[in-house]
Scaffold this motif. Structure first.
Motif, PDB file in Angstrom:
ATOM      1  N   ALA A 102     -27.988 -26.685  24.067  1.00  0.00           N
ATOM      2  CA  ALA A 102     -28.181 -25.244  23.909  1.00  0.00           C
ATOM      3  C   ALA A 102     -29.606 -24.886  23.486  1.00  0.00           C
ATOM      4  O   ALA A 102     -29.957 -23.709  23.449  1.00  0.00           O
ATOM      5  N   GLY A 103     -30.428 -25.887  23.162  1.00  0.00           N
ATOM      6  CA  GLY A 103     -31.794 -25.614  22.734  1.00  0.00           C
ATOM      7  C   GLY A 103     -31.911 -25.179  21.289  1.00  0.00           C
ATOM      8  O   GLY A 103     -32.905 -24.583  20.897  1.00  0.00           O
ATOM      9  N   GLU A 104     -30.914 -25.462  20.479  1.00  0.00           N
ATOM     10  CA  GLU A 104     -30.906 -25.054  19.075  1.00  0.00           C
ATOM     11  C   GLU A 104     -31.123 -26.223  18.119  1.00  0.00           C
ATOM     12  O   GLU A 104     -30.946 -26.076  16.919  1.00  0.00           O
ATOM     13  N   ALA A 105     -31.465 -27.392  18.628  1.00  0.00           N
ATOM     14  CA  ALA A 105     -31.630 -28.570  17.780  1.00  0.00           C
ATOM     15  C   ALA A 105     -32.856 -28.396  16.872  1.00  0.00           C
ATOM     16  O   ALA A 105     -33.841 -27.772  17.261  1.00  0.00           O
ATOM     17  N   PRO A 106     -32.799 -28.936  15.662  1.00  0.00           N
ATOM     18  CA  PRO A 106     -33.955 -28.842  14.772  1.00  0.00           C
ATOM     19  C   PRO A 106     -35.144 -29.639  15.317  1.00  0.00           C
ATOM     20  O   PRO A 106     -34.971 -30.623  16.039  1.00  0.00           O
ATOM     21  N   ALA A 107     -36.345 -29.201  14.971  1.00  0.00           N
ATOM     22  CA  ALA A 107     -37.558 -29.852  15.474  1.00  0.00           C
ATOM     23  C   ALA A 107     -37.700 -31.269  14.924  1.00  0.00           C
ATOM     24  O   ALA A 107     -38.061 -32.189  15.653  1.00  0.00           O
ATOM     25  N   LEU A 108     -37.423 -31.437  13.624  1.00  0.00           N
ATOM     26  CA  LEU A 108     -37.464 -32.758  12.996  1.00  0.00           C
ATOM     27  C   LEU A 108     -36.045 -33.304  12.871  1.00  0.00           C
ATOM     28  O   LEU A 108     -35.119 -32.544  12.583  1.00  0.00           O
ATOM     29  N   PRO A 109     -35.864 -34.605  13.054  1.00  0.00           N
ATOM     30  CA  PRO A 109     -34.549 -35.186  12.758  1.00  0.00           C
ATOM     31  C   PRO A 109     -34.219 -34.988  11.280  1.00  0.00           C
ATOM     32  O   PRO A 109     -35.103 -34.930  10.424  1.00  0.00           O
ATOM     33  N   GLU A 110     -32.941 -34.888  10.998  1.00  0.00           N
ATOM     34  CA  GLU A 110     -32.507 -34.535   9.654  1.00  0.00           C
ATOM     35  C   GLU A 110     -32.922 -35.557   8.605  1.00  0.00           C
ATOM     36  O   GLU A 110     -33.364 -35.195   7.507  1.00  0.00           O
ATOM     37  N   ASP A 111     -32.836 -36.845   8.927  1.00  0.00           N
ATOM     38  CA  ASP A 111     -33.211 -37.864   7.945  1.00  0.00           C
ATOM     39  C   ASP A 111     -34.710 -37.843   7.667  1.00  0.00           C
ATOM     40  O   ASP A 111     -35.150 -37.971   6.531  1.00  0.00           O
ATOM     41  N   LEU A 112     -35.524 -37.635   8.703  1.00  0.00           N
ATOM     42  CA  LEU A 112     -36.971 -37.546   8.517  1.00  0.00           C
ATOM     43  C   LEU A 112     -37.341 -36.307   7.709  1.00  0.00           C
ATOM     44  O   LEU A 112     -38.225 -36.352   6.849  1.00  0.00           O
ATOM     45  N   TYR A 113     -36.640 -35.205   7.950  1.00  0.00           N
ATOM     46  CA  TYR A 113     -36.874 -33.970   7.206  1.00  0.00           C
ATOM     47  C   TYR A 113     -36.652 -34.189   5.710  1.00  0.00           C
ATOM     48  O   TYR A 113     -37.467 -33.772   4.878  1.00  0.00           O
ATOM     49  N   HIS A 114     -35.567 -34.889   5.358  1.00  0.00           N
ATOM     50  CA  HIS A 114     -35.277 -35.116   3.941  1.00  0.00           C
ATOM     51  C   HIS A 114     -36.275 -36.084   3.306  1.00  0.00           C
ATOM     52  O   HIS A 114     -36.608 -35.940   2.126  1.00  0.00           O
ATOM     53  N   VAL A 164     -12.861 -33.762  19.523  1.00  0.00           N
ATOM     54  CA  VAL A 164     -12.396 -32.500  20.091  1.00  0.00           C
ATOM     55  C   VAL A 164     -13.230 -32.096  21.303  1.00  0.00           C
ATOM     56  O   VAL A 164     -12.691 -31.733  22.352  1.00  0.00           O
ATOM     57  N   THR A 165     -14.559 -32.181  21.173  1.00  0.00           N
ATOM     58  CA  THR A 165     -15.432 -31.672  22.233  1.00  0.00           C
ATOM     59  C   THR A 165     -15.879 -32.736  23.222  1.00  0.00           C
ATOM     60  O   THR A 165     -16.262 -32.411  24.338  1.00  0.00           O
ATOM     61  N   GLY A 166     -15.901 -33.985  22.814  1.00  0.00           N
ATOM     62  CA  GLY A 166     -16.393 -35.048  23.686  1.00  0.00           C
ATOM     63  C   GLY A 166     -17.857 -35.361  23.470  1.00  0.00           C
ATOM     64  O   GLY A 166     -18.388 -36.301  24.055  1.00  0.00           O
ATOM     65  N   SER A 167     -18.553 -34.574  22.656  1.00  0.00           N
ATOM     66  CA  SER A 167     -19.952 -34.867  22.328  1.00  0.00           C
ATOM     67  C   SER A 167     -20.215 -34.492  20.881  1.00  0.00           C
ATOM     68  O   SER A 167     -19.519 -33.670  20.303  1.00  0.00           O
ATOM     69  N   LYS A 168     -21.258 -35.089  20.324  1.00  0.00           N
ATOM     70  CA  LYS A 168     -21.574 -34.891  18.920  1.00  0.00           C
ATOM     71  C   LYS A 168     -22.242 -33.538  18.701  1.00  0.00           C
ATOM     72  O   LYS A 168     -22.708 -32.898  19.643  1.00  0.00           O
ATOM     73  N   ILE A 169     -22.334 -33.131  17.432  1.00  0.00           N
ATOM     74  CA  ILE A 169     -22.891 -31.824  17.081  1.00  0.00           C
ATOM     75  C   ILE A 169     -24.343 -31.718  17.520  1.00  0.00           C
ATOM     76  O   ILE A 169     -24.753 -30.717  18.122  1.00  0.00           O
ATOM     77  N   TYR A 216     -23.151 -21.328  13.349  1.00  0.00           N
ATOM     78  CA  TYR A 216     -23.725 -21.886  12.124  1.00  0.00           C
ATOM     79  C   TYR A 216     -25.145 -22.396  12.335  1.00  0.00           C
ATOM     80  O   TYR A 216     -25.968 -22.358  11.424  1.00  0.00           O
ATOM     81  N   ALA A 217     -25.457 -22.862  13.533  1.00  0.00           N
ATOM     82  CA  ALA A 217     -26.823 -23.314  13.816  1.00  0.00           C
ATOM     83  C   ALA A 217     -27.793 -22.140  13.787  1.00  0.00           C
ATOM     84  O   ALA A 217     -28.927 -22.271  13.311  1.00  0.00           O
ATOM     85  N   LYS A 218     -27.367 -21.002  14.284  1.00  0.00           N
ATOM     86  CA  LYS A 218     -28.237 -19.817  14.267  1.00  0.00           C
ATOM     87  C   LYS A 218     -28.434 -19.286  12.851  1.00  0.00           C
ATOM     88  O   LYS A 218     -29.439 -18.638  12.573  1.00  0.00           O
ATOM     89  N   LYS A 219     -27.481 -19.579  11.957  1.00  0.00           N
ATOM     90  CA  LYS A 219     -27.652 -19.192  10.555  1.00  0.00           C
ATOM     91  C   LYS A 219     -28.616 -20.115   9.822  1.00  0.00           C
ATOM     92  O   LYS A 219     -29.021 -19.825   8.714  1.00  0.00           O
ATOM     93  N   GLY A 220     -28.946 -21.260  10.436  1.00  0.00           N
ATOM     94  CA  GLY A 220     -29.914 -22.169   9.832  1.00  0.00           C
ATOM     95  C   GLY A 220     -29.323 -23.416   9.206  1.00  0.00           C
ATOM     96  O   GLY A 220     -30.022 -24.124   8.483  1.00  0.00           O
ATOM     97  N   TYR A 221     -28.063 -23.707   9.459  1.00  0.00           N
ATOM     98  CA  TYR A 221     -27.448 -24.905   8.903  1.00  0.00           C
ATOM     99  C   TYR A 221     -27.852 -26.145   9.691  1.00  0.00           C
ATOM    100  O   TYR A 221     -28.081 -26.096  10.889  1.00  0.00           O
ATOM    101  N   LYS A 222     -27.922 -27.269   8.994  1.00  0.00           N
ATOM    102  CA  LYS A 222     -28.220 -28.557   9.616  1.00  0.00           C
ATOM    103  C   LYS A 222     -26.934 -29.125  10.236  1.00  0.00           C
ATOM    104  O   LYS A 222     -25.836 -28.718   9.871  1.00  0.00           O
ATOM    105  N   PRO A 223     -27.049 -30.077  11.192  1.00  0.00           N
ATOM    106  CA  PRO A 223     -25.851 -30.626  11.832  1.00  0.00           C
ATOM    107  C   PRO A 223     -24.837 -31.246  10.863  1.00  0.00           C
ATOM    108  O   PRO A 223     -23.630 -31.076  11.046  1.00  0.00           O
TER     109      PRO A 223
END
Length: 108
Positions: A78-90, A66-71, A40-47
């Protein structure tokens, strides 16, 4: 805000379960969750959107259980995190739309 028929003021909020382990009815394992997150990250969805999709379609209540770490941490590793934090982007997006509106409607 006060209540009409009682003296309480009421604070609406969510409360996460104390247990850190996944529930017994959640049968999906951590690797499957991580592959879905990456897909879903490669499709362009936000966390936050990824979390909603995993909750609604796969029945995963909390990814961290389930995984032990957050999205977002999984995406950063994996190097797929967005450049801007989501709250700042909005906030930036909202400022741009307000500026466009003010340019279009000059009398306001």
């Amino acid at each position: 805000m006060g209540r009409m028929h009682s003296k309480g003021k009421g604070i609406s909020r969510k409360s996460l379960p104390y247990r850190r382990s996944p529930p017994s009815w959640c049968k999906i394992d951590a690797e499957q969750v991580k592959t879905e997150i990456m897909k879903y990250a490669k499709k362009g969805y936000k966390p936050s959107q990824i979390g909603v999709i995993l909750r609604d379609s796969f029945g995963i209540p909390q990814v961290q259980q389930v995984t032990g770490s957050k999205i977002l941490r999984i995406l950063r590793v994996a190097g797929e995190a967005p450049a801007l934090p989501e709250d700042l982007y909005h906030l930036v997006k909202k400022a741009v739309t307000i500026r466009k509106h003010l340019e279009k409607k000059q009398k306001r």
